[in-house]
Scaffold this motif. Structure first.
Motif, PDB file in Angstrom:
ATOM      1  N   UNK A  64       0.948  -1.878  -0.123  1.00  0.00           N
ATOM      2  CA  UNK A  64       0.045   0.690   0.427  1.00  0.00           C
ATOM      3  C   UNK A  64       0.782   1.485   0.000  1.00  0.00           C
ATOM      4  N   UNK A  65       1.914   1.502   0.654  1.00  0.00           N
ATOM      5  CA  UNK A  65       3.494   2.234   0.679  1.00  0.00           C
ATOM      6  C   UNK A  65       3.383   2.794  -0.413  1.00  0.00           C
ATOM      7  N   UNK A 277      -9.190  13.347  -3.286  1.00  0.00           N
ATOM      8  CA  UNK A 277      -9.032  12.195  -4.206  1.00  0.00           C
ATOM      9  C   UNK A 277      -7.614  11.692  -4.312  1.00  0.00           C
ATOM     10  N   UNK A 278      -6.241  12.329  -4.822  1.00  0.00           N
ATOM     11  CA  UNK A 278      -5.125  11.602  -4.752  1.00  0.00           C
ATOM     12  C   UNK A 278      -4.191  12.544  -3.651  1.00  0.00           C
ATOM     13  N   UNK A 279      -4.149  13.417  -2.571  1.00  0.00           N
ATOM     14  CA  UNK A 279      -3.343  13.231  -1.908  1.00  0.00           C
ATOM     15  C   UNK A 279      -3.415  13.146  -0.792  1.00  0.00           C
ATOM     16  N   UNK A 280      -4.514  13.322  -0.114  1.00  0.00           N
ATOM     17  CA  UNK A 280      -4.767  12.767   1.304  1.00  0.00           C
ATOM     18  C   UNK A 280      -5.093  11.425   1.593  1.00  0.00           C
ATOM     19  N   UNK A 281      -4.763  10.489   0.876  1.00  0.00           N
ATOM     20  CA  UNK A 281      -4.637   8.784   1.006  1.00  0.00           C
ATOM     21  C   UNK A 281      -3.125   8.626   1.414  1.00  0.00           C
ATOM     22  N   UNK A 282      -2.379   9.406   0.584  1.00  0.00           N
ATOM     23  CA  UNK A 282      -0.618   9.450   0.805  1.00  0.00           C
ATOM     24  C   UNK A 282      -0.468   9.831   1.808  1.00  0.00           C
ATOM     25  N   UNK A 283      -1.136  10.785   2.557  1.00  0.00           N
ATOM     26  CA  UNK A 283      -0.889  11.944   3.699  1.00  0.00           C
ATOM     27  C   UNK A 283      -1.474  11.207   4.915  1.00  0.00           C
ATOM     28  N   UNK A 284      -2.439  10.540   5.106  1.00  0.00           N
ATOM     29  CA  UNK A 284      -3.633   9.806   5.660  1.00  0.00           C
ATOM     30  C   UNK A 284      -3.010   8.070   6.582  1.00  0.00           C
TER      31      UNK A 284
END
Length: 309
Positions: A64-65, A277-284
């Motif tokens: 995932x990472x 959609x594209x930025x908060x998931x990799x941050x979260x």
């Protein structure tokens, strides 16, 4: 009519002049990108370097990472260039490349989350049989499917989209997305649209159905099981459920924005939710998993302490 070989560039019309504020936006986006790269890389190194974390759940997290590193790289450098640019255009090959990267990222993200829900289902519902069911071969197969299926789906999608004849080159977005490209077509897009529906079923609805089914089973076991079972489920499933809701919210709005007329929604708000959609998931995800999973938290502290010495 214009075809894709004659369209040399696309214009991204969602950008607007912010004057000197563009430098502030650049710094904010750059800071987010640096944090995403640092946080995801740290957790990948932690999982790969610590043998105690070479368990199925952490290996799926590592996948995932890696996907979030990849997806962020498909978006952030492009955004940084466009923010400072006076003319918001992108070469046609680069536009189709970004389209592929972001579509691929979304497919891998959701399939990874589905695989992780299946892993939690086995661990909670069949704890005594878990090691026998979740073998190293099965782990490798699940990770391979989570990456190969979206890859093949995206390759076919981009090949079909790039063969369309286009009658325009203006995209009302801040990045290239397949549906916006298809809307520019003046040739028959029936095949592309049909394939898009089939691909969406395989990459969106099938994983969501699997996630829903596994969590129904997990909740059933939790409600009828012991306090220890409930505590185990809460500790391992909470960050995963939060990640699913976070990704589904952003992806759901992006689908609605692509499929329906959203002109009544303020432009700034539409841009924000498109980027969410594209930025908060990799941050979260790095924050959520890093703080909630004790093994990762302890190993991170140990690694950072050793680096300071």
């Amino acid at each position: 009519m214009i075809n894709t070989t004659q369209v040399l560039h696309f214009t991204l019309s969602a950008y607007f002049n912010t004057g000197l504020f563009k430098y502030l936006h650049f710094i904010i986006i750059m800071s987010l990108y640096v944090f995403i790269i640092s946080a995801n890389l740290l957790l990948i190194v932690v999982i790969c370097s610590n043998r105690s974390l070479h368990e199925p759940m952490y290996l799926f997290l590592c996948s995932l990472f890696v996907n979030e590193l990849y997806g962020s790289t498909g978006l952030f450098p492009f955004l940084l260039v466009q923010i400072l640019s006076e003319v918001h255009t992108v070469a046609a090959p680069l536009c189709f490349l970004q389209n592929f990267l972001l579509f691929f990222y979304g497919g891998v993200e959701l399939l990874n989350l589905a695989v992780m829900s299946y892993d939690r289902y086995l661990a909670i519902c069949y704890p005594l049989q878990y090691n026998m069911r979740m073998t190293s071969n099965k782990i490798a197969m699940l990770i391979a499917v989570a990456w190969l299926y979206p890859f093949l789906t995206c390759v076919v999608m981009i090949l079909l989209s790039s063969s369309l004849q286009l009658c325009g080159n203006i995209i009302n977005k801040v990045y290239c997305v397949n549906y916006s490209l298809v809307k520019l077509a003046c040739s028959d897009a029936h095949v592309v649209n049909t394939y898009g529906l089939i691909a969406s079923f395989g990459t969106i609805f099938v994983p969501l159905i699997l996630i829903l089914y596994t969590y129904m089973k997990i909740f059933k076991v939790c409600f009828s099981g012991s306090k220890q079972t409930r505590q185990k489920a809460v500790s391992t499933c909470t960050p995963h459920l939060a990640s699913i809701f976070n990704f589904s919210f952003g992806a759901g709005f992006e689908i609605l924005q692509n499929r329906f007329n959203m002109n009544g929604v303020p432009n700034m708000f539409r841009i924000f939710l498109s980027l969410y959609f594209l930025t908060c998931q990799p941050l979260f995800n790095p924050v959520m998993y890093g703080l909630n999973l004790s093994k990762i938290r302890v190993t991170c502290k140990s690694l950072i302490s050793n680096l300071r010495r």
